[in-house]
Write an enzyme that holds these catalytic residues in place. Structure first.
Site, PDB file in Angstrom:
ATOM      1  N   THR A 200     -11.778  -5.907   1.544  1.00  0.00           N
ATOM      2  CA  THR A 200     -13.321  -6.069   2.057  1.00  0.00           C
ATOM      3  C   THR A 200     -13.631  -7.367   1.283  1.00  0.00           C
ATOM      4  O   THR A 200     -14.116  -8.631   1.866  1.00  0.00           O
ATOM      5  CB  THR A 200     -14.282  -5.149   1.515  1.00  0.00           C
ATOM      6  OG1 THR A 200     -13.784  -3.939   1.988  1.00  0.00           O
ATOM      7  CG2 THR A 200     -15.695  -5.657   2.110  1.00  0.00           C
ATOM      8  N   VAL A 201     -13.622  -7.435   0.003  1.00  0.00           N
ATOM      9  CA  VAL A 201     -14.128  -8.730  -0.668  1.00  0.00           C
ATOM     10  C   VAL A 201     -13.178 -10.004  -0.625  1.00  0.00           C
ATOM     11  O   VAL A 201     -13.775 -11.127  -0.445  1.00  0.00           O
ATOM     12  CB  VAL A 201     -14.427  -8.309  -2.384  1.00  0.00           C
ATOM     13  CG1 VAL A 201     -14.855  -9.714  -3.092  1.00  0.00           C
ATOM     14  CG2 VAL A 201     -15.493  -7.164  -2.404  1.00  0.00           C
TER      15      VAL A 201
ATOM     16  N   GLU B 153     -19.747 -12.795 -11.683  1.00  0.00           N
ATOM     17  CA  GLU B 153     -21.053 -12.696 -11.284  1.00  0.00           C
ATOM     18  C   GLU B 153     -21.155 -11.558  -9.910  1.00  0.00           C
ATOM     19  O   GLU B 153     -21.818 -10.862  -9.828  1.00  0.00           O
ATOM     20  CB  GLU B 153     -21.372 -14.013 -10.234  1.00  0.00           C
ATOM     21  CG  GLU B 153     -22.775 -13.933  -9.637  1.00  0.00           C
ATOM     22  CD  GLU B 153     -23.866 -13.940 -10.444  1.00  0.00           C
ATOM     23  OE1 GLU B 153     -24.049 -14.977 -11.157  1.00  0.00           O
ATOM     24  OE2 GLU B 153     -24.468 -12.660 -10.462  1.00  0.00           O
TER      25      GLU B 153
ATOM     26  N   ILE C 120     -26.329 -10.876  -5.273  1.00  0.00           N
ATOM     27  CA  ILE C 120     -27.675 -11.495  -6.271  1.00  0.00           C
ATOM     28  C   ILE C 120     -26.988 -12.136  -7.274  1.00  0.00           C
ATOM     29  O   ILE C 120     -26.273 -11.772  -7.996  1.00  0.00           O
ATOM     30  CB  ILE C 120     -28.472 -10.367  -6.487  1.00  0.00           C
ATOM     31  CG1 ILE C 120     -28.885  -9.432  -5.370  1.00  0.00           C
ATOM     32  CG2 ILE C 120     -29.497 -10.775  -7.101  1.00  0.00           C
ATOM     33  CD1 ILE C 120     -29.366  -8.298  -5.783  1.00  0.00           C
TER      34      ILE C 120
ATOM     35  N   GLU D  25     -16.814   1.947  -2.677  1.00  0.00           N
ATOM     36  CA  GLU D  25     -15.697   1.854  -3.627  1.00  0.00           C
ATOM     37  C   GLU D  25     -14.488   2.487  -2.698  1.00  0.00           C
ATOM     38  O   GLU D  25     -14.616   3.464  -2.168  1.00  0.00           O
ATOM     39  CB  GLU D  25     -15.753   2.387  -4.955  1.00  0.00           C
ATOM     40  CG  GLU D  25     -16.941   1.674  -5.771  1.00  0.00           C
ATOM     41  CD  GLU D  25     -16.474   0.122  -5.768  1.00  0.00           C
ATOM     42  OE1 GLU D  25     -15.447  -0.242  -6.224  1.00  0.00           O
ATOM     43  OE2 GLU D  25     -17.716  -0.703  -5.294  1.00  0.00           O
TER      44      GLU D  25
ATOM     45  N   ASP E  97     -20.540   3.928 -10.470  1.00  0.00           N
ATOM     46  CA  ASP E  97     -20.394   2.415 -10.402  1.00  0.00           C
ATOM     47  C   ASP E  97     -21.950   1.777 -10.853  1.00  0.00           C
ATOM     48  O   ASP E  97     -21.574   0.501 -11.592  1.00  0.00           O
ATOM     49  CB  ASP E  97     -20.259   2.362  -8.811  1.00  0.00           C
ATOM     50  CG  ASP E  97     -20.740   0.701  -8.502  1.00  0.00           C
ATOM     51  OD1 ASP E  97     -19.329   0.110  -8.448  1.00  0.00           O
ATOM     52  OD2 ASP E  97     -21.698   0.351  -7.970  1.00  0.00           O
TER      53      ASP E  97
ATOM     54  N   LYS F  97     -21.990  -0.835 -13.918  1.00  0.00           N
ATOM     55  CA  LYS F  97     -22.974  -2.363 -13.685  1.00  0.00           C
ATOM     56  C   LYS F  97     -24.040  -2.321 -15.050  1.00  0.00           C
ATOM     57  O   LYS F  97     -24.177  -3.639 -15.297  1.00  0.00           O
ATOM     58  CB  LYS F  97     -23.586  -2.321 -12.428  1.00  0.00           C
ATOM     59  CG  LYS F  97     -22.437  -2.533 -11.338  1.00  0.00           C
ATOM     60  CD  LYS F  97     -23.010  -2.122  -9.679  1.00  0.00           C
ATOM     61  CE  LYS F  97     -22.025  -2.486  -8.634  1.00  0.00           C
ATOM     62  NZ  LYS F  97     -22.746  -1.850  -7.348  1.00  0.00           N
TER      63      LYS F  97
ATOM     64  N   GLY G 247     -20.864  -5.657   0.360  1.00  0.00           N
ATOM     65  CA  GLY G 247     -20.659  -6.202   1.767  1.00  0.00           C
ATOM     66  C   GLY G 247     -19.681  -7.398   1.560  1.00  0.00           C
ATOM     67  O   GLY G 247     -19.764  -8.008   0.303  1.00  0.00           O
TER      68      GLY G 247
HETATM   69  P1  NAP Z   1     -10.565  -2.881  -0.990  1.00  0.00           P
HETATM   70  O1  NAP Z   1     -11.305  -3.172   0.320  1.00  0.00           O
HETATM   71  O2  NAP Z   1     -10.400  -1.498  -1.278  1.00  0.00           O
HETATM   72  O3  NAP Z   1      -9.489  -3.912  -1.477  1.00  0.00           O
HETATM   73  C1  NAP Z   1      -8.766  -3.674  -2.467  1.00  0.00           C
HETATM   74  C2  NAP Z   1      -7.498  -4.657  -2.374  1.00  0.00           C
HETATM   75  O4  NAP Z   1      -6.761  -4.784  -3.612  1.00  0.00           O
HETATM   76  C3  NAP Z   1      -6.558  -4.660  -1.216  1.00  0.00           C
HETATM   77  O5  NAP Z   1      -6.203  -5.763  -0.605  1.00  0.00           O
HETATM   78  C4  NAP Z   1      -5.562  -3.922  -1.857  1.00  0.00           C
HETATM   79  O6  NAP Z   1      -4.139  -4.150  -1.090  1.00  0.00           O
HETATM   80  C5  NAP Z   1      -5.292  -4.399  -3.069  1.00  0.00           C
HETATM   81  N1  NAP Z   1      -4.640  -3.758  -4.172  1.00  0.00           N
HETATM   82  C6  NAP Z   1      -5.104  -2.647  -4.674  1.00  0.00           C
HETATM   83  N2  NAP Z   1      -4.388  -2.107  -5.728  1.00  0.00           N
HETATM   84  C7  NAP Z   1      -3.430  -3.051  -5.759  1.00  0.00           C
HETATM   85  C8  NAP Z   1      -2.203  -2.980  -6.557  1.00  0.00           C
HETATM   86  N3  NAP Z   1      -1.739  -2.332  -7.358  1.00  0.00           N
HETATM   87  N4  NAP Z   1      -1.359  -4.171  -6.179  1.00  0.00           N
HETATM   88  C9  NAP Z   1      -1.522  -5.057  -5.418  1.00  0.00           C
HETATM   89  N5  NAP Z   1      -2.780  -5.158  -4.631  1.00  0.00           N
HETATM   90  C10 NAP Z   1      -3.593  -4.076  -4.847  1.00  0.00           C
HETATM   91  O7  NAP Z   1     -11.613  -3.069  -2.236  1.00  0.00           O
HETATM   92  P2  NAP Z   1     -12.939  -4.154  -2.215  1.00  0.00           P
HETATM   93  O8  NAP Z   1     -14.076  -3.374  -1.383  1.00  0.00           O
HETATM   94  O9  NAP Z   1     -12.784  -5.582  -1.669  1.00  0.00           O
HETATM   95  O10 NAP Z   1     -13.434  -4.319  -3.640  1.00  0.00           O
HETATM   96  C11 NAP Z   1     -12.652  -5.149  -4.496  1.00  0.00           C
HETATM   97  C12 NAP Z   1     -13.454  -5.210  -5.972  1.00  0.00           C
HETATM   98  O11 NAP Z   1     -14.596  -5.689  -5.671  1.00  0.00           O
HETATM   99  C13 NAP Z   1     -13.604  -4.029  -6.654  1.00  0.00           C
HETATM  100  O12 NAP Z   1     -13.645  -4.269  -7.983  1.00  0.00           O
HETATM  101  C14 NAP Z   1     -14.877  -3.793  -6.242  1.00  0.00           C
HETATM  102  O13 NAP Z   1     -15.783  -2.897  -7.001  1.00  0.00           O
HETATM  103  C15 NAP Z   1     -15.897  -4.938  -6.151  1.00  0.00           C
HETATM  104  N6  NAP Z   1     -16.733  -5.223  -5.655  1.00  0.00           N
HETATM  105  C16 NAP Z   1     -16.718  -4.880  -4.068  1.00  0.00           C
HETATM  106  C17 NAP Z   1     -17.905  -4.926  -3.290  1.00  0.00           C
HETATM  107  C18 NAP Z   1     -18.053  -4.386  -1.871  1.00  0.00           C
HETATM  108  O14 NAP Z   1     -19.084  -4.669  -1.144  1.00  0.00           O
HETATM  109  N7  NAP Z   1     -16.980  -3.913  -1.234  1.00  0.00           N
HETATM  110  C19 NAP Z   1     -19.033  -5.622  -3.729  1.00  0.00           C
HETATM  111  C20 NAP Z   1     -18.850  -6.151  -5.168  1.00  0.00           C
HETATM  112  C21 NAP Z   1     -17.894  -5.977  -5.930  1.00  0.00           C
HETATM  113  P3  NAP Z   1      -4.003  -3.428   0.427  1.00  0.00           P
HETATM  114  O15 NAP Z   1      -4.995  -4.261   1.210  1.00  0.00           O
HETATM  115  O16 NAP Z   1      -2.563  -3.997   0.820  1.00  0.00           O
HETATM  116  O17 NAP Z   1      -4.338  -1.937   0.324  1.00  0.00           O
HETATM  117  N1  HSE Z   2     -19.640   0.021  -4.126  1.00  0.00           N
HETATM  118  C1  HSE Z   2     -20.440  -0.898  -4.563  1.00  0.00           C
HETATM  119  C2  HSE Z   2     -21.704  -0.354  -3.931  1.00  0.00           C
HETATM  120  C3  HSE Z   2     -20.010  -2.115  -4.027  1.00  0.00           C
HETATM  121  O1  HSE Z   2     -21.979   0.235  -3.226  1.00  0.00           O
HETATM  122  O2  HSE Z   2     -22.922  -0.998  -4.829  1.00  0.00           O
HETATM  123  C4  HSE Z   2     -20.768  -3.387  -4.587  1.00  0.00           C
HETATM  124  O3  HSE Z   2     -20.600  -3.455  -6.154  1.00  0.00           O
END
Ligand code: NAP
Ligand code: HSE
Length: 435
Positions: free
Chosen positions: A17-18, A133, A140, A194, A205, A209, A306
Site C-alpha cells: 500500500t505505502v 514521519e 499528518i 496492518e 499499533d 505510535k 492510506g
Molecule cells: P503492505 O501493503 O503489507 O506491504 C508490505 C510490502 O513489504 C509488500 O510489498 C511485501 O511484499 C513487502 N515485504 C513484506 N515482508 C517482506 C520480506 N520479508 N521481504 C521482502 N519484502 C517484504 O504494508 P503497508 O500497508 O504498505 O505498510 C508498510 C509499512 O508502513 C508498515 O510498517 C505500516 O505499519 C506502515 N504504515 C502503513 C500505513 C497504511 O495506511 N497502510 C500508514 C502508515 C504507516 P509483497 O508485496 O511481495 O508481499
Molecule cells: N494501520 C494503521 C492505522 C496504518 O490504521 O492507523 C497507519 O499507521
C-alpha cells in the site's frame, strides 16, 4: 538549483500500500521534488516477497527483486526506504543500510517503538539520517511538528486518535450501526489496516505510535510492552447508545501525560464529550491534541492511513534526507533525538472519570451492593441509569458515570461486586477523557 548530473537513487524495501503510493508520488511530483532537493530523485530497486504480484503501474518491472543482496549490493543506492513493516527482517535491513552509511526513511512504528533508540544511535554514529514521519499519523506532519516546530517547548500532554482503522471502525459502527467485523473488512480493503489487523483493533499499533511520539515529546525511551493497552473489540451497540445518552462519543485514544518523575502512557477506547476537539475527527482521520507549557493547546488532524496520505510523509522524509546529504549536513536532525528511560505511572494511580457498566440480573438489592462497593472506595457517582426490565434469565445494564477518582479504587470496587452472583460477566469500564 537542480543539479541534473547528480541523481538521488532510492531503493524501496517493500512495495505494498505505502510503497506503491511512494512510487506514484515520486513520479507525479518529480519536477517539484527535484527543485526542492536540488537534484532529481529516482527509484532504482524495489525489494518484495513475491515478484509476480501486480504493482502500481508506475512501478517498473526492472526495479523488482526478491533478493536483498541485489539491493544492498548496489553501491549506487543513496537512500533506503523501508515500507515493509514488522520487526524482522525490516530491522536487520535498516541496520544494514545504516552500516553502509546510507540514509533511511521508514514508516514502521513497530520497529521504531521496539528498536528506535538503538537505530537512532546507530544512525548518529554513522553520521546519517533515520527519518520516520510516516510512522505516526499517516499524512499528518506530527513528527516534524514535535521535532522542529515545538523543539523549544515542554510538552505536558498528548491525546491522540492515532489508529485510522480503529477510528474508521468506531465511526461506521456509531453512524451506520454496522457490525465490527464487516467494517474491519472494509478497512482492510481500503489499505488502512496492518497486515496483521489485530495490531490495529487490539490497540498495539496506537501504543507503538505513542511510544514513538514519546521519544520526541517527552524525550522518553519506553518499552511498548509495558504500556497499558486495550482495543475496541468489546465496544458494543449498548455502549454507543449510553455514550449518546450521556453526551459522549467513543474514540480510541493514545494518551501521554507528564506526571512529575513519572510518565503516564496508555492506549484504549475512551468516551470524550461531544464538544471535545477530538469528538468530530471521524473515519480514517487521525487527530493529535498536544498541550505545551508555553504554547497551550495545539491540534493536528488529517488522514491517518492510506496509500497517498502516507506517501506524502514518506516522500517528505526522502526530500529532507536527500537534501541534507547533498548539502553535506546528514544526520543533524537524527542526532538531536536522544530518548532516555522513563518510569511509567501504574494504571491504579491514573485518575479519570469513568463509565462503568454492570450487566446484572434484575433483582432487589443489586443497586445497593454496587453503590456500597463504590462508596467504600470513595468513588463518587455523578449519574446512574438502569435500563429496561430483565425477564427470566435476562440481564439489565446498570450504568454509572463517576466523578474523578483513582482507577485503583474502581478496580477494588469491581472485586467486591464480583463476589456476588447477580453478575455473570465482568463489569466494564471506559475512561472518560475531558480533552
Ligand atoms: P503492505 O501493503 O503489507 O506491504 C508490505 C510490502 O513489504 C509488500 O510489498 C511485501 O511484499 C513487502 N515485504 C513484506 N515482508 C517482506 C520480506 N520479508 N521481504 C521482502 N519484502 C517484504 O504494508 P503497508 O500497508 O504498505 O505498510 C508498510 C509499512 O508502513 C508498515 O510498517 C505500516 O505499519 C506502515 N504504515 C502503513 C500505513 C497504511 O495506511 N497502510 C500508514 C502508515 C504507516 P509483497 O508485496 O511481495 O508481499
Ligand atoms: N494501520 C494503521 C492505522 C496504518 O490504521 O492507523 C497507519 O499507521
Amino acid at each position: 538549483m537542480v543539479d541534473s548530473k547528480r541523481v538521488v537513487k532510492v531503493a524501496l524495501l517493500g512495495c505494498g500500500t505505502v510503497g506503491g503510493g511512494v512510487i506514484r508520488l515520486l513520479k507525479e511530483n518529480a519536477a517539484e521534488l527535484a527543485t526542492r532537493i536540488g537534484a532529481p530523485v529516482v527509484v532504482k530497486r524495489v525489494l518484495v516477497r513475491d515478484a509476480k504480484k501486480q504493482r502500481v503501474p508506475e512501478c517498473e518491472p526492472g526495479w523488482i527483486t526478491t533478493d536483498p543482496e541485489v539491493v544492498f549490493g548496489d553501491s549506487e543506492i543513496d537512500l533506503f526506504v523501508e515500507v515493509m513493516g514488522g520487526e524482522n527482517p525490516a530491522k536487520s535491513y535498516v541496520e544494514r543500510a545504516l552500516s553502509l552509511k546510507k540514509g533511511v526513511v521508514s514508516a514502521n512504528k513497530f520497529m521504531l517503538a521496539r528498536h528506535g533508540k538503538a537505530l537512532l544511535a546507530q544512525a548518529a554514529r554513522a553520521g546519517v539520517d533515520l527519518a520516520f514521519e510516516a510512522s505516526v499519523g499517516g499524512g499528518i506532519p506530527v513528527i516534524r511538528t514535535l521535532r522542529e516546530g515545538l523543539t523549544s517547548e515542554r510538552i505536558l500532554s498528548i491525546h491522540g486518535i492515532l489508529n485510522g482503522t480503529c477510528n474508521y471502525i468506531l465511526t461506521r459502527m456509531r453512524v451506520e450501526g454496522l457490525p465490527f467485523a464487516e467494517v474491519l473488512k472494509d478497512a482492510q480493503r481500503l489499505g488502512y489496516a496492518e497486515a496483521e489487523p489485530s495490531l490495529d483493533v487490539d490497540g498495539h499499533d496506537a501504543t507503538q505510535k505513542l511510544v514513538v511520539l514519546s521519544m520526541l515529546a517527552f524525550g522518553a525511551q519506553v518499552d511498548d510492552k509495558k504500556v497499558h493497552v486495550e482495543g475496541i473489540r468489546d465496544i458494543d451497540e449498548l455502549d454507543f447508545q449510553f455514550a449518546e445518552r450521556f453526551g459522549f462519543t467513543i474514540k480510541h485514544l493514545a494518551i501521554g501525560v507528564e506526571r512529575g518523575a513519572k510518565l503516564e502512557l496508555r492506549a484504549h477506547a475512551a468516551m470524550v464529550p461531544r464538544s471535545s476537539v477530538l469528538a468530530n475527527i471521524n473515519g480514517v482521520l487521525n487527530g493529535v491534541f498536544i498541550r505545551g507549557a508555553a504554547l497551550g493547546p495545539c491540534l493536528l488532524m488529517g488522514p491517518g492511513a492510506g496509500a497517498m496520505p502516507t506517501a506524502v510523509s514518506v516522500v517528505a522524509d526522502i526530500v529532507d534526507v536527500a537534501r541534507a546529504s547533498l548539502e553535506g549536513t546528514p544526520g543533524l536532525s537524527t542526532r538531536a533525538i536522544q530518548p532516555k528511560p522513563r518510569e511509567l505511572l501504574d494504571m491504579t494511580e491514573v485518575e479519570s472519570r469513568y463509565y462503568l457498566r454492570f450487566d446484572v440480573n434484575d433483582e432487589p438489592g443489586v443497586l445497593a451492593v454496587i453503590a456500597k462497593a463504590l462508596a467504600e472506595q470513595s468513588v463518587s457517582v455523578e449519574q446512574l441509569v438502569q435500563q429496561g426490565r430483565g425477564g427470566t434469565g435476562a440481564t439489565v445494564p446498570v450504568v454509572i458515570i463517576t466523578h474523578q477518582c483513582r482507577e485503583g479504587s474502581v478496580l477494588k470496587a469491581f472485586e467486591e461486586v464480583r463476589k456476588y452472583k447477580f453478575m455473570s460477566v465482568p463489569p466494564r469500564l471506559i475512561r472518560i477523557e475531558d480533552v
